[in-house]
Design a protein around this motif. Structure first.
Motif, mmCIF file in Angstrom:
data_model
loop_
_atom_site.group_PDB
_atom_site.id
_atom_site.type_symbol
_atom_site.label_atom_id
_atom_site.label_comp_id
_atom_site.label_asym_id
_atom_site.label_seq_id
_atom_site.Cartn_x
_atom_site.Cartn_y
_atom_site.Cartn_z
ATOM 1 N N ALA A 165 58.130 4.078 58.878
ATOM 2 C CA ALA A 165 56.756 4.542 59.097
ATOM 3 C C ALA A 165 56.429 4.505 60.588
ATOM 4 O O ALA A 165 56.941 3.674 61.341
ATOM 5 C CB ALA A 165 55.775 3.661 58.321
ATOM 6 N N THR A 166 55.565 5.424 61.001
ATOM 7 C CA THR A 166 55.243 5.572 62.414
ATOM 8 C C THR A 166 53.761 5.328 62.670
ATOM 9 O O THR A 166 52.959 5.217 61.730
ATOM 10 C CB THR A 166 55.602 6.990 62.895
ATOM 11 O OG1 THR A 166 54.748 7.926 62.186
ATOM 12 C CG2 THR A 166 57.066 7.314 62.592
ATOM 13 N N ASP A 167 53.430 5.306 63.942
ATOM 14 C CA ASP A 167 52.030 5.197 64.345
ATOM 15 C C ASP A 167 51.210 6.354 63.762
ATOM 16 O O ASP A 167 50.071 6.165 63.330
ATOM 17 C CB ASP A 167 51.957 5.185 65.872
ATOM 18 C CG ASP A 167 50.545 4.992 66.379
ATOM 19 O OD1 ASP A 167 49.862 4.057 65.908
ATOM 20 O OD2 ASP A 167 50.112 5.786 67.239
ATOM 21 N N ALA A 168 51.800 7.528 63.706
ATOM 22 C CA ALA A 168 51.099 8.694 63.141
ATOM 23 C C ALA A 168 50.823 8.490 61.650
ATOM 24 O O ALA A 168 49.777 8.925 61.138
ATOM 25 C CB ALA A 168 51.928 9.953 63.368
ATOM 26 N N ASP A 169 51.747 7.860 60.940
ATOM 27 C CA ASP A 169 51.522 7.590 59.516
ATOM 28 C C ASP A 169 50.331 6.638 59.330
ATOM 29 O O ASP A 169 49.508 6.822 58.430
ATOM 30 C CB ASP A 169 52.774 6.964 58.895
ATOM 31 C CG ASP A 169 53.947 7.921 58.868
ATOM 32 O OD1 ASP A 169 53.722 9.135 58.724
ATOM 33 O OD2 ASP A 169 55.093 7.447 59.008
ATOM 34 N N ILE A 221 52.335 -0.832 51.571
ATOM 35 C CA ILE A 221 53.105 -1.837 50.831
ATOM 36 C C ILE A 221 52.570 -1.958 49.406
ATOM 37 O O ILE A 221 53.349 -2.043 48.443
ATOM 38 C CB ILE A 221 53.043 -3.194 51.566
ATOM 39 C CG1 ILE A 221 53.843 -3.121 52.868
ATOM 40 C CG2 ILE A 221 53.562 -4.319 50.686
ATOM 41 C CD1 ILE A 221 53.644 -4.318 53.787
ATOM 42 N N LEU A 222 51.257 -1.933 49.248
ATOM 43 C CA LEU A 222 50.677 -2.035 47.909
ATOM 44 C C LEU A 222 50.952 -0.778 47.088
ATOM 45 O O LEU A 222 51.170 -0.849 45.873
ATOM 46 C CB LEU A 222 49.172 -2.293 48.014
ATOM 47 C CG LEU A 222 48.791 -3.678 48.542
ATOM 48 C CD1 LEU A 222 47.298 -3.761 48.841
ATOM 49 C CD2 LEU A 222 49.186 -4.770 47.542
ATOM 50 N N ALA A 232 53.978 6.289 49.346
ATOM 51 C CA ALA A 232 53.350 5.471 50.382
ATOM 52 C C ALA A 232 52.252 6.209 51.121
ATOM 53 O O ALA A 232 51.398 5.584 51.764
ATOM 54 C CB ALA A 232 54.412 4.983 51.372
ATOM 55 N N GLN A 233 52.266 7.537 51.069
ATOM 56 C CA GLN A 233 51.290 8.340 51.795
ATOM 57 C C GLN A 233 50.761 9.449 50.905
ATOM 58 O O GLN A 233 51.371 9.784 49.888
ATOM 59 C CB GLN A 233 51.943 8.976 53.030
ATOM 60 C CG GLN A 233 52.187 8.022 54.173
ATOM 61 C CD GLN A 233 50.979 7.959 55.100
ATOM 62 O OE1 GLN A 233 49.849 8.199 54.711
ATOM 63 N NE2 GLN A 233 51.228 7.620 56.358
ATOM 64 N N GLY A 234 49.633 10.053 51.318
ATOM 65 C CA GLY A 234 49.178 11.289 50.716
ATOM 66 C C GLY A 234 48.056 11.134 49.711
ATOM 67 O O GLY A 234 47.694 10.038 49.304
ATOM 68 N N ILE A 272 43.483 7.303 45.680
ATOM 69 C CA ILE A 272 43.575 5.989 46.311
ATOM 70 C C ILE A 272 42.332 5.749 47.160
ATOM 71 O O ILE A 272 42.003 6.537 48.043
ATOM 72 C CB ILE A 272 44.831 5.879 47.199
ATOM 73 C CG1 ILE A 272 46.084 6.239 46.393
ATOM 74 C CG2 ILE A 272 44.946 4.482 47.790
ATOM 75 C CD1 ILE A 272 46.396 5.280 45.259
ATOM 76 N N ASN A 273 41.632 4.682 46.875
ATOM 77 C CA ASN A 273 40.450 4.269 47.632
ATOM 78 C C ASN A 273 39.393 5.376 47.768
ATOM 79 O O ASN A 273 39.036 5.757 48.891
ATOM 80 C CB ASN A 273 40.859 3.779 49.031
ATOM 81 C CG ASN A 273 41.633 2.481 48.985
ATOM 82 O OD1 ASN A 273 41.545 1.729 48.025
ATOM 83 N ND2 ASN A 273 42.396 2.231 50.039
#
Length: 374
Positions: free
Chosen positions: A157-161, A290-291, A299-301, A307-308
């Motif tokens: 994972a990156t800063d952009a993520d 992580i959750l 992990a993304q999207g 999500i939330n």
């Protein structure tokens, strides 16, 4: 397994999260939300069998501060009472257990804390072991940065993520009138904010805030009379890991993964993909990713489950009640009270709470609009 009792969330009220409420003490902030939650259920305090609170005297900066909250929660007629120095979501779990034991049919759960009257970074340092880590002066932001670094090293994972994750939560929070951070910001702008503690930028981490919350639980037979659309608890589980950060893989959360598997199994669900929305107590983008992994979700999207939809903890992190707010947000979604943040046709939800540094303890609730055991 002996059949469990159906227990539901039937009321929830919350004060908007603010950085500093200069005009009220903690119990003064709590009083109106207790009254509002009881009014939602159409009952008075004598209808509540058991009451429990989540708060910390260290946060409020006064000894035995929880005793003052009893004036608000009610001391007469006498009733069972308890207090946890933990996020109030864990107190809700205790209330659920007491209902399963037949000790009570209704429960009031409150959370409160005035972080502006102390130094949260120094107070939460006391959650670390007192011999090796606490003397280093580490606070939750420093340890969260260690965890974020570990996650980046393992996952790529990156800063952009991280920026994209924070931007999604802030966009959702713009529809939540109770969120502390309600101004949307594009990921590119968040990437320009200074480091809080590298690799976490100020734009990725919500400042801690203060609020007061009250949630009402009721067992089957009482719940239907107190709420038009109860949110039934289908599954719940909590797990804890070692306190020592060096004894854990910080890039993952074994306790979150195990607790999620147990809670989903109790709910009779094959995976988290079977629910419509998830509310996470993730104070940083790394914690959220992580959750998500612990639920076996990408992990993304965006997508389903949402999500939330409230903006999550990144948009407001009132210590000792962030997790209970996640449970309350799930109730709002399932009972039709989420307003502009509503997820269409939501029938099942997951709410998460955490305690300790780097997701040391994790608690999951799985909720639905239908009774589970009947």
């Amino acid at each position: 397994m002996t059949q469990l009792r159906n227990v539901a969330v039937v009321g929830f009220a919350q004060a908007p999260i603010v950085a500093h409420d200069p005009h009220r003490m903690a119990n003064e902030m709590l009083y109106p939300v207790v009254r509002e939650a009881l009014a939602q259920c159409g009952v008075e305090r004598d209808a509540i069998d058991y009451q429990t609170a989540g708060s910390a005297d260290y946060i409020d900066g006064r000894p035995f501060g929880f005793v003052a909250a009893l004036d608000v929660m009610g001391t007469w007629p006498p009733r069972q009472d308890s207090h946890l120095e933990m996020d109030a979501a864990f107190a809700a779990h205790y209330a659920w257990i007491r209902m399963q034991a037949g000790e009570c049919d209704t429960a009031m759960v409150v959370g409160y804390g005035k972080v502006s009257e102390g130094q949260p970074e120094r107070v939460l340092n006391l959650q670390l072991d007192p011999y090796y880590l606490a003397p280093l002066g580490l606070g939750p932001l420093s340890t969260a940065a260690l965890q974020a670094s570990a996650y980046m090293a393992r996952s790529g994972a990156t800063d952009a993520d991280f920026a994209a994750c924070a931007a999604r939560n802030r966009a959702a929070a713009a529809r939540n009138p109770h969120a502390q951070v309600r101004d949307p910001a594009p990921a590119a702008a968040l990437q320009q904010t200074p480091w809080a503690v590298e690799p976490l930028r100020q734009g990725y981490v919500a400042p801690v805030g203060e609020s007061a919350v009250c949630l009402i639980l009721a067992a089957e037979g009482r719940a239907e009379a107190m709420c038009r659309a109860p949110a039934w608890i289908h599954g719940v589980d909590q797990r804890a890991e070692l306190q020592s950060l060096g004894a854990r893989d910080l890039s993952r959360s074994a306790s979150a993964t195990l607790a999620a598997e147990k809670a989903l199994a109790m709910a009779g669900l094959g995976s988290a993909a079977d629910v419509d929305l998830v509310e996470l107590s993730a104070a940083t983008p790394a914690e959220e990713m992580i959750l998500r992994e612990s639920l076996r979700l990408p992990a993304q999207g965006d997508g389903r489950p949402a999500i939330n939809p409230s903006g999550g903890a990144i948009a407001g992190n009132p210590i000792m009640m962030t997790g209970l707010i996640r449970l309350g947000e799930a109730f709002r979604q399932l009972s039709g009270g989420a307003g502009e943040a509503a997820v269409p046709n939501a029938r099942r939800a997951i709410a998460h709470a955490a305690q300790g540094h780097c997701l040391q303890q994790n608690l999951w609730f799985v909720l639905g609009r239908e009774r589970r055991w009947s």
